[in-house]
Scaffold this active site. Structure first.
Site, short mmCIF file in Angstrom:
data_model
loop_
_atom_site.label_atom_id
_atom_site.label_comp_id
_atom_site.label_asym_id
_atom_site.label_seq_id
_atom_site.Cartn_x
_atom_site.Cartn_y
_atom_site.Cartn_z
N GLU A 1 -47.22 -116.90 -24.67
CA GLU A 1 -46.00 -116.10 -24.75
C GLU A 1 -45.50 -115.75 -23.33
O GLU A 1 -44.30 -115.86 -23.05
CB GLU A 1 -46.29 -114.82 -25.57
CG GLU A 1 -45.27 -113.69 -25.48
CD GLU A 1 -43.88 -114.07 -25.97
OE1 GLU A 1 -43.68 -115.16 -26.49
OE2 GLU A 1 -42.97 -113.25 -25.76
N ASN B 1 -20.01 -122.71 -38.39
CA ASN B 1 -21.35 -122.68 -37.80
C ASN B 1 -22.21 -123.67 -38.58
O ASN B 1 -22.35 -123.51 -39.79
CB ASN B 1 -21.95 -121.28 -37.89
CG ASN B 1 -23.41 -121.27 -37.49
OD1 ASN B 1 -23.85 -122.10 -36.69
ND2 ASN B 1 -24.18 -120.35 -38.04
N GLY B 2 -22.76 -124.65 -37.90
CA GLY B 2 -23.61 -125.64 -38.58
C GLY B 2 -23.33 -127.03 -38.07
O GLY B 2 -22.78 -127.20 -36.97
N CYS C 1 -23.78 -121.14 -33.90
CA CYS C 1 -22.61 -120.42 -33.42
C CYS C 1 -22.53 -119.09 -34.15
O CYS C 1 -23.27 -118.84 -35.09
CB CYS C 1 -21.36 -121.24 -33.70
SG CYS C 1 -21.50 -122.94 -33.13
N TRP D 1 -22.14 -122.62 -29.71
CA TRP D 1 -23.28 -123.28 -29.06
C TRP D 1 -23.12 -124.75 -29.41
O TRP D 1 -23.31 -125.15 -30.56
CB TRP D 1 -24.60 -122.73 -29.60
CG TRP D 1 -25.81 -123.21 -28.85
CD1 TRP D 1 -26.37 -122.67 -27.73
CD2 TRP D 1 -26.63 -124.34 -29.19
NE1 TRP D 1 -27.47 -123.39 -27.34
CE2 TRP D 1 -27.66 -124.43 -28.21
CE3 TRP D 1 -26.59 -125.29 -30.20
CZ2 TRP D 1 -28.63 -125.41 -28.23
CZ3 TRP D 1 -27.56 -126.29 -30.21
CH2 TRP D 1 -28.57 -126.33 -29.23
N LYS E 1 -29.97 -117.41 -29.62
CA LYS E 1 -31.01 -116.55 -30.23
C LYS E 1 -31.47 -117.07 -31.60
O LYS E 1 -32.66 -117.04 -31.89
CB LYS E 1 -30.47 -115.13 -30.38
CG LYS E 1 -31.50 -114.17 -30.94
CD LYS E 1 -31.81 -113.07 -29.98
CE LYS E 1 -32.94 -112.19 -30.44
NZ LYS E 1 -34.16 -112.39 -29.66
N GLU F 1 -38.19 -119.52 -19.78
CA GLU F 1 -36.84 -119.41 -20.35
C GLU F 1 -35.95 -118.46 -19.57
O GLU F 1 -34.74 -118.62 -19.55
CB GLU F 1 -36.86 -119.11 -21.85
CG GLU F 1 -37.36 -117.78 -22.28
CD GLU F 1 -37.33 -117.61 -23.82
OE1 GLU F 1 -36.51 -118.23 -24.50
OE2 GLU F 1 -38.14 -116.83 -24.32
N HIS G 1 -60.86 -129.41 -18.58
CA HIS G 1 -60.61 -130.69 -19.25
C HIS G 1 -59.32 -131.35 -18.75
O HIS G 1 -58.79 -132.23 -19.41
CB HIS G 1 -60.55 -130.47 -20.78
CG HIS G 1 -61.84 -129.96 -21.33
ND1 HIS G 1 -62.96 -130.74 -21.42
CD2 HIS G 1 -62.19 -128.73 -21.76
CE1 HIS G 1 -63.95 -130.02 -21.92
NE2 HIS G 1 -63.51 -128.79 -22.13
N LYS H 1 -41.88 -116.97 -21.75
CA LYS H 1 -40.90 -115.98 -21.27
C LYS H 1 -40.50 -116.29 -19.83
O LYS H 1 -39.33 -116.23 -19.48
CB LYS H 1 -41.54 -114.60 -21.36
CG LYS H 1 -40.83 -113.50 -21.96
CD LYS H 1 -40.42 -113.39 -23.37
CE LYS H 1 -40.13 -114.59 -24.20
NZ LYS H 1 -40.26 -114.31 -25.64
N ARG I 1 -25.81 -115.73 -30.29
CA ARG I 1 -25.97 -116.93 -31.11
C ARG I 1 -25.48 -118.19 -30.40
O ARG I 1 -25.76 -119.31 -30.82
CB ARG I 1 -25.19 -116.78 -32.43
CG ARG I 1 -25.63 -115.63 -33.27
CD ARG I 1 -24.86 -115.62 -34.56
NE ARG I 1 -25.21 -116.78 -35.35
CZ ARG I 1 -26.23 -116.85 -36.19
NH1 ARG I 1 -26.98 -115.80 -36.37
NH2 ARG I 1 -26.48 -117.95 -36.86
O1 M6R Z 1 -35.74 -116.04 -34.88
P1 M6R Z 1 -37.05 -116.74 -34.70
O2 M6R Z 1 -38.17 -115.80 -34.46
O3 M6R Z 1 -37.36 -117.66 -35.84
O4 M6R Z 1 -36.87 -117.62 -33.42
C1 M6R Z 1 -37.87 -118.49 -33.00
C2 M6R Z 1 -37.62 -118.99 -31.59
O5 M6R Z 1 -36.40 -119.67 -31.53
C3 M6R Z 1 -37.60 -117.84 -30.58
O6 M6R Z 1 -38.77 -117.10 -30.62
C4 M6R Z 1 -37.39 -118.41 -29.16
O7 M6R Z 1 -38.50 -119.14 -28.78
C5 M6R Z 1 -37.09 -117.29 -28.17
N1 M6R Z 1 -36.13 -117.76 -27.21
C6 M6R Z 1 -38.30 -116.82 -27.45
O8 M6R Z 1 -38.03 -115.85 -26.50
#
Ligand code: M6R
Length: 615
Positions: free
Chosen positions: A488, A98-99, A2, A74, A610, A495, A511, A492, A27
């Site tokens: 990657e 937060n936590g 959060c 969150w 994030k 998500e 395989h 992307k 967040r």
């Molecule tokens: O802040 P971080 O780089 O440690 O975050 C890692 C992942 O949570 C972050 O890269 C996540 O996979 C993103 N949503 C990717 O776009």
């Protein structure tokens, strides 16, 4: 995961709290709340959904207050409803969090037996009642002293992670905070003090920050703060200045933060290189890279821990670090590494890669490596973040604030920083001659302008996106360094657009995954002219022979690939060193434009946050 904020000063209105929360909305964004304390008492407004829902209720809050707190959630315990939104109240105490409170069940039973009524399903409400209960037990001292002492006692009973913001109707000019495991910074300006989960919330008000450490309680007043340990021992640490600016956190005319941030790949790379390459002497500046104090020459191996996109940046770096520095590199998902048997020693360098510097799994992984005797290095983007605090050395990626939940420019900056680190290792271990080192440095400085050219592909990729938005599944393939880029690209796409996507090392196709190929399957094939080119092209032929649709990403003058592919994205001519930076750009753009076509929430995709500060 959060976002929390707090204010104490001459007076702030509801819009102050809302704006600060907007900066933290990345967040978590499933519900939100604000509490403001005035001489008439405390006013609390909460709403389910994004901040825009809370905004509709702002006129119910007082015009100004000297103390207040805000929260964007969150959900972990309890659905994202208004009732579960923070802050939570118990008597004079109003608290947000937060936590995760891990021992909340036991505490809830005890507090219920003592007569406390629970109005939400959250773990946080337990903390509010516990603090209230402890407050009532304090028999001497001013309300402020009693609350401090109650807070010390309450936090020592909690297990898990927390960053609390607390106000109390008995202490109308003071804000309290406590931290264990969740990020918390304190900001200070003239006559005003602030707390927040991250500096982004406060940069428009101050650049002077103090990072709160675990097991610390902070009492904030308009003219200053005091910090003490959970045991009541005073703590003194200086504030430090952060160079981020407000304009870095605006959309700057772009429709989405993500599009702006994709267009910031070149500057993110350039800033990460800046000052770290000494072209006159042909050396990497170890001090600027942040690794001067690490024993780079004596290392026997490197382990890199990370999650999500940062993990893919790490995976990509394995190729060039091993190649240039001739040292074994293992790359681990932090969530797995933290539970594995540790085999590190003082000759192991463990690198934690993280944009936010707050990811719980990465933090625990690097803490465990350090406890087992490894040298540790944080490659993080957010200055002063918790992961940096927990490592021997810190190397900033300098991409500037990344607001879009999907990581883009931070990936480019991470790969750049890890490349520099590979060269620094090569320099110290003398595995590359001076000519080789200088040649690679020359290559690195060319990257920003070449990536700028690749961004020119945006318009044609926008058109291509129309063709792919109806797909229900896509495969991505690549060999060598293009495999992590494929991973990657597929992350992307899923998500942002919620389309199923998977990535494979191209050699793995036969395989198993080749069974998926038919005329309904599109395969995004990364095939720049590199050392693996012929092999990748053979894989493309195999897909074509089975009726699969090919979207190829290759060098712009590659007539053979153009001929083979159903759709072709041509990147500008460049060397093998630079190619991964170049192929990343069209994949980020492809995911972006498909999501825009589908109408999904590009900057805040569903279910994500994030900074993943819970396990
Ligand atoms: O802040 P971080 O780089 O440690 O975050 C890692 C992942 O949570 C972050 O890269 C996540 O996979 C993103 N949503 C990717 O776009």
């Amino acid at each position: 995961m959060c976002g929390v904020i707090g204010y104490v000063g001459g007076g702030a209105g509801p819009s102050f709290f809302l704006n600060a929360l907007r900066r933290l909305e990345y967040r978590g964004y499933d519900s939100a709340g604000i509490a403001m304390l005035t001489p008439d008492g405390v006013a609390i407004e909460r709403a389910e959904g994004k901040l825009s829902q809370l905004e509709k209720k702002l006129d119910k809050l007082p015009a100004s207050a000297k103390v207040g707190i805000g929260h964007t959630r969150w959900a972990t315990h309890g659905k994202p409803t208004e009732n579960n939104a923070h802050p939570h109240r118990s008597g004079p105490i109003v608290l947000l969090h937060n936590g995760i409170i891990e021992n909340y069940r036991q505490l809830k039973e005890d507090l219920t037996a003592r007569g406390y009524k629970f109005l939400s399903e959250t773990d946080t409400e337990v903390a509010a009642h516990l603090l209230h209960d402890e407050y009532l037990r304090q028999k001497s001292g001013s309300p402020e002293e009693r609350l401090r002492s109650a807070l010390r006692s309450a936090v020592r009973q909690l297990k898990g992670a927390f960053a609390f913001g607390i106000i109390c109707t008995d202490t109308p000019e003071t804000l309290f905070a406590a931290k264990l495991g969740s990020p918390l910074v304190i900001g200070q300006a003239d006559g005003e003090s602030y707390m927040a989960s991250g500096i982004t919330a406060l940069v428009e008000h101050t650049r002077q920050f103090l990072v709160v450490e675990d097991h610390e309680i902070v009492m904030l007043k308009p003219d200053g703060i005091s910090v003490e340990s959970f045991e009541g021992k005073p703590v003194s640490r200086p504030f430090s200045k952060v160079e981020w600016s407000v304009s870095m956190m605006e959309k700057g005319g772009y429709r989405h933060f993500m599009l702006k941030e994709i267009h910031e790949h070149p500057i993110a790379i350039a800033q990460t290189l800046n000052g770290r390459i000494e072209r006159d002497s042909g050396r990497i500046n170890l001090a600027d890279l942040g690794v001067a104090k690490l024993p780079l020459g004596n290392l026997q191996r490197v382990q890199i821990v990370a999650c999500g996109t940062s993990y893919y940046a790490a995976l990509l770096s394995k190729y060039f670090i091993e190649n240039h520095a001739k040292i074994p590199v293992e790359v681990d998902l932090a969530s797995e590494y933290r539970y594995r048997t540790s085999t590190v020693n003082a000759q192991t360098l463990v690198i934690a890669v993280s944009q936010s510097g707050e990811t719980a799994d990465t933090l625990q992984a690097v803490k465990s490596a350090r406890a087992n005797g490894a040298q540790t290095l944080a490659v993080v983007n957010v200055p002063g973040s918790t992961i940096a605090h927990n490592c021997h050395a810190e190397s900033l990626t300098k991409a500037g604030p990344e607001i879009g939940v999907a990581s883009t420019k931070a990936f480019a900056a991470q790969v750049t920083a890890l490349y520099l680190l590979g060269l620094a290792l090569a320099q110290e271990r003398q595995t590359l001659g001076q000519a080789g080192l200088s040649m690679l440095m020359d290559e690195l400085v060319k990257i920003p302008s070449l990536v700028e050219k690749a961004l020119g592909l945006s318009e044609s990729i926008e058109k291509l996106a129309n063709r792919y938005q109806q797909n229900t599944s896509l495969l991505f393939i690549g060999r060598g360094p293009q495999w992590p880029v494929a991973l990657e690209g597929s992350l992307k796409l899923k998500e942002l657009s919620y389309i199923h996507a998977e990535a494979y090392a191209a050699g793995e196709l036969k395989h198993g995954p080749i069974a998926l190929i038919d005329e309904n399957m599109t395969v995004v094939c990364l095939a720049p002219r590199d050392s693996y080119y012929e092999k990748t092209v053979s894989n493309i032929e195999e897909i074509k022979a089975r009726g699969g649709r090919i979207l190829a990403v290759g060098q712009e003058n590659d007539a053979h690939l153009l001929d083979l592919a159903d759709d072709f994205i041509g990147i500008p001519e460049c060397s093998e060193t630079i190619q991964p930076f170049m192929t990343t750009v069209p994949l980020h753009l492809l995911a972006y434009w498909i999501a825009v076509r589908k109408g999904t929430d590009v900057d805040q995709p569903r279910n994500l946050a994030k900074s993943v500060t819970v396990e």
